[in-house]
Design a protein around this motif. Sequence first.
Motif, PDB file in Angstrom:
ATOM      1  N   UNK A  40       0.675  -1.036   0.264  1.00 26.16           N
ATOM      2  CA  UNK A  40      -0.118  -0.061   0.316  1.00 26.16           C
ATOM      3  C   UNK A  40       0.887   0.985  -0.158  1.00 26.16           C
ATOM      4  N   UNK A  41       0.873   2.277  -0.354  1.00 23.07           N
ATOM      5  CA  UNK A  41       1.162   3.630  -0.558  1.00 23.07           C
ATOM      6  C   UNK A  41       1.415   4.132   0.717  1.00 23.07           C
ATOM      7  N   UNK A  42       1.909   5.197   1.340  1.00 29.89           N
ATOM      8  CA  UNK A  42       2.140   5.662   2.427  1.00 29.89           C
ATOM      9  C   UNK A  42       1.188   6.430   2.925  1.00 29.89           C
ATOM     10  N   UNK A  43       0.275   7.030   1.560  1.00 30.75           N
ATOM     11  CA  UNK A  43      -1.219   8.073   1.930  1.00 30.75           C
ATOM     12  C   UNK A  43      -1.992   7.011   2.676  1.00 30.75           C
ATOM     13  N   UNK A  44      -1.842   6.091   2.040  1.00 28.08           N
ATOM     14  CA  UNK A  44      -3.140   4.993   1.794  1.00 28.08           C
ATOM     15  C   UNK A  44      -2.786   4.500   2.861  1.00 28.08           C
ATOM     16  N   UNK A  45      -1.716   4.138   3.542  1.00 29.63           N
ATOM     17  CA  UNK A  45      -1.380   3.780   5.281  1.00 29.63           C
ATOM     18  C   UNK A  45      -1.772   4.658   6.493  1.00 29.63           C
ATOM     19  N   UNK A  46      -2.042   6.141   6.238  1.00 28.82           N
ATOM     20  CA  UNK A  46      -1.707   6.634   7.105  1.00 28.82           C
ATOM     21  C   UNK A  46      -3.635   7.101   7.137  1.00 28.82           C
ATOM     22  N   UNK A  47      -4.590   6.423   6.885  1.00 33.53           N
ATOM     23  CA  UNK A  47      -5.737   6.422   7.080  1.00 33.53           C
ATOM     24  C   UNK A  47      -5.682   5.529   7.610  1.00 33.53           C
ATOM     25  N   UNK A  48      -5.346   4.196   7.829  1.00 32.16           N
ATOM     26  CA  UNK A  48      -5.347   3.841   9.012  1.00 32.16           C
ATOM     27  C   UNK A  48      -4.195   3.442   9.887  1.00 32.16           C
ATOM     28  N   UNK A  99      -3.846   3.197  13.172  1.00 31.88           N
ATOM     29  CA  UNK A  99      -3.907   2.406  14.276  1.00 31.88           C
ATOM     30  C   UNK A  99      -3.805   0.785  14.078  1.00 31.88           C
ATOM     31  N   UNK A 100      -4.611   0.671  12.978  1.00 34.15           N
ATOM     32  CA  UNK A 100      -4.119  -0.861  11.994  1.00 34.15           C
ATOM     33  C   UNK A 100      -2.696  -0.922  12.102  1.00 34.15           C
ATOM     34  N   UNK A 101      -2.336  -0.215  11.227  1.00 34.75           N
ATOM     35  CA  UNK A 101      -0.678  -0.462  10.649  1.00 34.75           C
ATOM     36  C   UNK A 101       0.229  -0.234  11.674  1.00 34.75           C
ATOM     37  N   UNK A 102      -0.194   0.513  12.954  1.00 39.74           N
ATOM     38  CA  UNK A 102       0.938   0.281  14.159  1.00 39.74           C
ATOM     39  C   UNK A 102       1.171  -1.001  14.376  1.00 39.74           C
ATOM     40  N   UNK A 103      -0.054  -1.281  14.335  1.00 36.82           N
ATOM     41  CA  UNK A 103      -0.870  -2.402  15.378  1.00 36.82           C
ATOM     42  C   UNK A 103       0.300  -3.863  14.720  1.00 36.82           C
ATOM     43  N   UNK A 104      -0.028  -3.714  13.212  1.00 39.43           N
ATOM     44  CA  UNK A 104       0.294  -4.689  12.493  1.00 39.43           C
ATOM     45  C   UNK A 104       1.596  -4.741  12.176  1.00 39.43           C
ATOM     46  N   UNK A 105       2.514  -3.452  11.842  1.00 46.25           N
ATOM     47  CA  UNK A 105       4.208  -3.677  12.217  1.00 46.25           C
ATOM     48  C   UNK A 105       4.657  -4.248  13.468  1.00 46.25           C
ATOM     49  N   UNK A 106       3.723  -4.404  14.596  1.00 43.55           N
ATOM     50  CA  UNK A 106       4.367  -4.578  15.603  1.00 43.55           C
ATOM     51  C   UNK A 106       4.006  -6.099  15.975  1.00 43.55           C
ATOM     52  N   UNK A 107       2.752  -6.517  15.286  1.00 44.53           N
ATOM     53  CA  UNK A 107       2.771  -7.579  15.164  1.00 44.53           C
ATOM     54  C   UNK A 107       3.671  -8.597  14.217  1.00 44.53           C
ATOM     55  N   UNK A 108       4.185  -8.090  13.140  1.00 44.26           N
ATOM     56  CA  UNK A 108       5.389  -8.295  11.948  1.00 44.26           C
ATOM     57  C   UNK A 108       6.214  -8.622  13.298  1.00 44.26           C
ATOM     58  N   UNK A 109       6.460  -7.886  13.795  1.00 43.59           N
ATOM     59  CA  UNK A 109       7.666  -7.810  14.844  1.00 43.59           C
ATOM     60  C   UNK A 109       7.445  -8.745  15.745  1.00 43.59           C
ATOM     61  N   UNK A 110       6.452  -8.997  16.351  1.00 43.29           N
ATOM     62  CA  UNK A 110       6.551  -9.985  17.340  1.00 43.29           C
ATOM     63  C   UNK A 110       6.306 -11.166  16.600  1.00 43.29           C
ATOM     64  N   UNK A 111       6.043 -11.590  15.285  1.00 41.06           N
ATOM     65  CA  UNK A 111       6.018 -13.108  14.252  1.00 41.06           C
ATOM     66  C   UNK A 111       7.522 -13.492  14.233  1.00 41.06           C
ATOM     67  N   UNK A 112       8.743 -12.380  13.689  1.00 45.04           N
ATOM     68  CA  UNK A 112       9.648 -12.584  13.478  1.00 45.04           C
ATOM     69  C   UNK A 112      10.452 -13.053  14.905  1.00 45.04           C
ATOM     70  N   UNK A 113      10.193 -12.245  15.711  1.00 46.87           N
ATOM     71  CA  UNK A 113      10.669 -12.748  17.263  1.00 46.87           C
ATOM     72  C   UNK A 113      10.331 -14.090  17.438  1.00 46.87           C
ATOM     73  N   UNK A 114       8.910 -14.679  17.450  1.00 51.57           N
ATOM     74  CA  UNK A 114       8.643 -16.071  17.696  1.00 51.57           C
ATOM     75  C   UNK A 114       9.302 -17.071  16.978  1.00 51.57           C
TER      76      UNK A 114
END
Length: 144
Positions: A103-111, A113-128
């Motif tokens: 997604x383009x950063x302007x599209x991500x900027x519309x959501x 909270x969702x993308x912040x949580x998604x990036x956090x979960x991706x990091x948690x998944x890499x750690x796992x």
Amino acid sequence: MAQVPLAIASHKRQVCSLYKRALRNLEAWYDRRNVYRYRAVQLRARFDENRCKDLGEGIRLLACGQRELFETKHFQPRNFANSSGGCAYEREVIPPDWLLDYWHPLEKAQYPEYFAKREQRKKEYVTWWEKQYGKPDPKDLGHH
């Protein structure tokens, strides 16, 4: 796969299944609602009058009913749109999660909270993953 029986069905369940399939067959034959309801009431009366206590007689009646249903089955049965054989079966495509990375950063900027949580979960998944399987060897990441 939905048609594969997972256990032996009881006699009562087989009778209920036959009744439901017979009603669906009536729906296919009679498109006028009042005619269908009349035939459905007649069908229910036949099931009620053939109710019996003897299991042997019940098994024989069940086999006769299944044979009759097979012989009177509609040549083009009605299907629900999203059911197997329906016109919309498996039409809904669920996009894979990795498409959101493009997604383009302007599209991500519309959501945000969702993308912040998604990036956090991706990091948690890499750690796992690294805890489960170990860190990847940098030599293996090169091109072959």
